[in-house]
Motif scaffolding. Structure first.
Motif, PDB file in Angstrom:
ATOM      1  N   SER A 160       0.830  -1.213   0.000  1.00 18.47           N
ATOM      2  CA  SER A 160       0.000   0.000   0.000  1.00 18.47           C
ATOM      3  C   SER A 160       0.861   1.258   0.000  1.00 18.47           C
ATOM      4  CB  SER A 160      -0.922   0.015   1.230  1.00 18.47           C
ATOM      5  OG  SER A 160      -1.877  -1.016   1.181  1.00 18.47           O
ATOM      6  N   GLY A 162       2.157   2.828  -2.600  1.00 19.84           N
ATOM      7  CA  GLY A 162       2.018   3.682  -3.775  1.00 19.84           C
ATOM      8  C   GLY A 162       3.354   3.985  -4.423  1.00 19.84           C
ATOM      9  N   TYR A 219       4.344  -5.172  -9.142  1.00 23.90           N
ATOM     10  CA  TYR A 219       3.823  -4.584  -7.916  1.00 23.90           C
ATOM     11  C   TYR A 219       2.352  -4.248  -8.079  1.00 23.90           C
ATOM     12  CZ  TYR A 219       2.929  -1.362  -4.098  1.00 23.90           C
ATOM     13  OH  TYR A 219       2.378  -0.750  -2.994  1.00 23.90           O
ATOM     14  N   ASN A 221      -0.602  -2.253  -6.060  1.00 26.26           N
ATOM     15  CA  ASN A 221      -0.915  -1.390  -4.927  1.00 26.26           C
ATOM     16  C   ASN A 221      -2.358  -1.588  -4.488  1.00 26.26           C
ATOM     17  OD1 ASN A 221       0.397   0.821  -3.305  1.00 26.26           O
ATOM     18  ND2 ASN A 221      -1.499   1.870  -3.880  1.00 26.26           N
ATOM     19  N   ASP A 248       2.953   0.902   5.391  1.00 22.30           N
ATOM     20  CA  ASP A 248       3.023   1.085   3.943  1.00 22.30           C
ATOM     21  C   ASP A 248       2.352   2.398   3.533  1.00 22.30           C
ATOM     22  OD1 ASP A 248       4.502  -1.078   3.058  1.00 22.30           O
ATOM     23  OD2 ASP A 248       2.999  -1.709   1.598  1.00 22.30           O
ATOM     24  N   SER A 252       3.877   5.793   1.706  1.00 15.21           N
ATOM     25  CA  SER A 252       3.314   6.504   0.548  1.00 15.21           C
ATOM     26  C   SER A 252       3.286   8.006   0.777  1.00 15.21           C
ATOM     27  CB  SER A 252       1.889   6.003   0.253  1.00 15.21           C
ATOM     28  OG  SER A 252       0.956   6.516   1.191  1.00 15.21           O
TER      29      SER A 252
END
Length: 283
Positions: A160, A162, A219, A221, A248, A252
Motif C-alpha cells: 500500500s 504507492g 507490484y 498497490n 506502507d 506513501s
C-alpha cells in the motif's frame, strides 16, 4: 562498560558483533529476557544478565555499573511506553552516563502511527535528565524481503506504499551505527536520522526481484484495508497486519524517505545496496 538491551534479538546480536571489532568482550554486557538464548554470547566472553522490560527489578540489576546503555526498542507494539519507561528509570538509578535509543525515522513528524510510542519515549528521555542520543532508524530492507517467496509464487508483490520512496538499509548497517555511537565521544544530545543512501519504490523492488529471479513479478498497490485483509488471510495476526498496512501507507506519504545520508556518514561506508540483499534473500 556498555550494556545492550534485547541483546539476543537480531539487531542486538549484530550490534555486539560490531562492538567486538572495537572493544574487548569483557566491556560488553548482553541484557536479555532469556539468558538461555544467549549462551553463545557468554561463550564469546560477554557478560550475560537477565533483563526483562516487564520486570523492573531485573533491569536495576542488569544496569549496575553501566557507563553507556543501548536501549533497543521493545517489539511489543502498544506496550512500548511503560516498558521503555522502566528501562529509563533503571538507567537513572544506575547513573548511566549515555543512553542511546533506537527510535524511528523522523519520529517527531512521521506519518506512521508506529511513531507515536517512539515519540513518547523520546519525551520521557528528555525529561529524565539522562544524557541521551537518538538513533532514529529507518526501515530495515529485510522487512520487505520476507515477502519474496510469496511474490515469486503469485507473480505479484502486494503493498500500500504507492509511489512512496523507501530509503531502507540493512539491519547490519543500523547495528554498525549503534556501535559507532556507543564508541564515539560527544554524542549526548545528538539526533541521527538514519536511512539508506538510495531509495526505491515497491514497484522498483518488484522489478529487481523479477530481474534476479528470472520470473515475472509486478507490484500491485492495494488500499490499506484491502492489504490488511490479504495479510490476515495469509495468516498474520490482526495487530501485525494492521501495523504493516499502516506503515506502507505512511511510506506513501514519505514517512520512510530521507536523503541526508547520515547513516553512511556515521558508519564510514556506503549503506548496503538493495541488489545484493535481494540476491542473498533469493539464495
Amino acid at each position: 562498560m556498555i550494556v545492550i538491551t534485547a541483546a539476543s534479538g537480531q539487531l542486538g546480536r549484530l550490534v555486539i558483533d560490531s562492538l567486538l571489532q572495537k572493544l574487548p568482550a569483557h566491556e560488553i554486557v548482553a541484557a536479555v529476557r532469556n539468558p538461555d538464548r544467549a549462551k553463545d554470547l557468554a561463550a564469546r566472553g560477554i557478560q550475560v544478565r537477565h533483563a526483562d522490560y516487564d520486570q523492573p527489578e531485573t533491569l536495576h540489576t542488569a544496569l549496575q555499573g553501566a557507563d553507556k546503555l543501548l536501549m533497543i526498542s521493545s517489539s511489543e507494539v502498544g506496550r512500548r511506553v511503560p516498558q521503555h519507561r522502566a528501562v529509563i528509570d533503571a538507567a537513572q538509578r544506575a547513573g548511566v552516563k549515555l543512553l542511546a535509543y533506537t527510535s524511528i525515522l523522523h519520529a517527531d513528524t512521521s506519518p506512521l502511527p508506529l511513531a507515536a510510542e517512539h515519540k513518547e519515549t523520546e519525551s520521557i528521555l528528555r525529561a529524565s535528565g539522562i544524557p541521551f542520543v537518538l538513533l532514529r532508524n529507518g526501515w530495515y530492507t529485510e522487512n520487505y524481503l520476507v515477502s519474496i517467496p510469496a511474490a515469486l509464487q503469485h507473480g505479484v508483490y502486494l503493498g500500500s506504499a504507492g509511489e512512496g520512496r523507501i530509503a531502507s538499509a540493512a539491519r547490519a548497517d543500523y547495528a554498525a551505527a549503534a556501535a559507532a555511537v556507543l564508541t564515539l565521544d560527544q554524542q549526548a544530545g545528538r539526533i541521527h536520522e538514519l536511512a539508506g543512501d538510495t531509495a526505491y519504490t515497491l514497484a522498483e523492488l518488484a522489478a529487481e526481484i523479477a530481474r534476479q529471479a528470472g520470473k515475472p513479478v509486478a507490484y500491485q498497490n492495494l488500499a490499506e484495508a484491502e492489504f490488511r485483509s490479504v495479510l490476515i488471510g495469509a495468516g498474520l495476526p490482526e495487530g501485525f497486519a494492521t501495523l504493516i498496512a499502516e506503515s506502507d501507507v505512511g511510506a506513501s506519504k514519505g514517512g520512510l524517505f530521507d536523503d541526508s545520508r547520515q547513516l553512511s556518514q556515521l558508519i564510514g561506508r556506503p549503506t548496503t545496496p538493495l541488489a545484493p540483499l535481494v540476491r542473498a534473500a533469493l539464495q
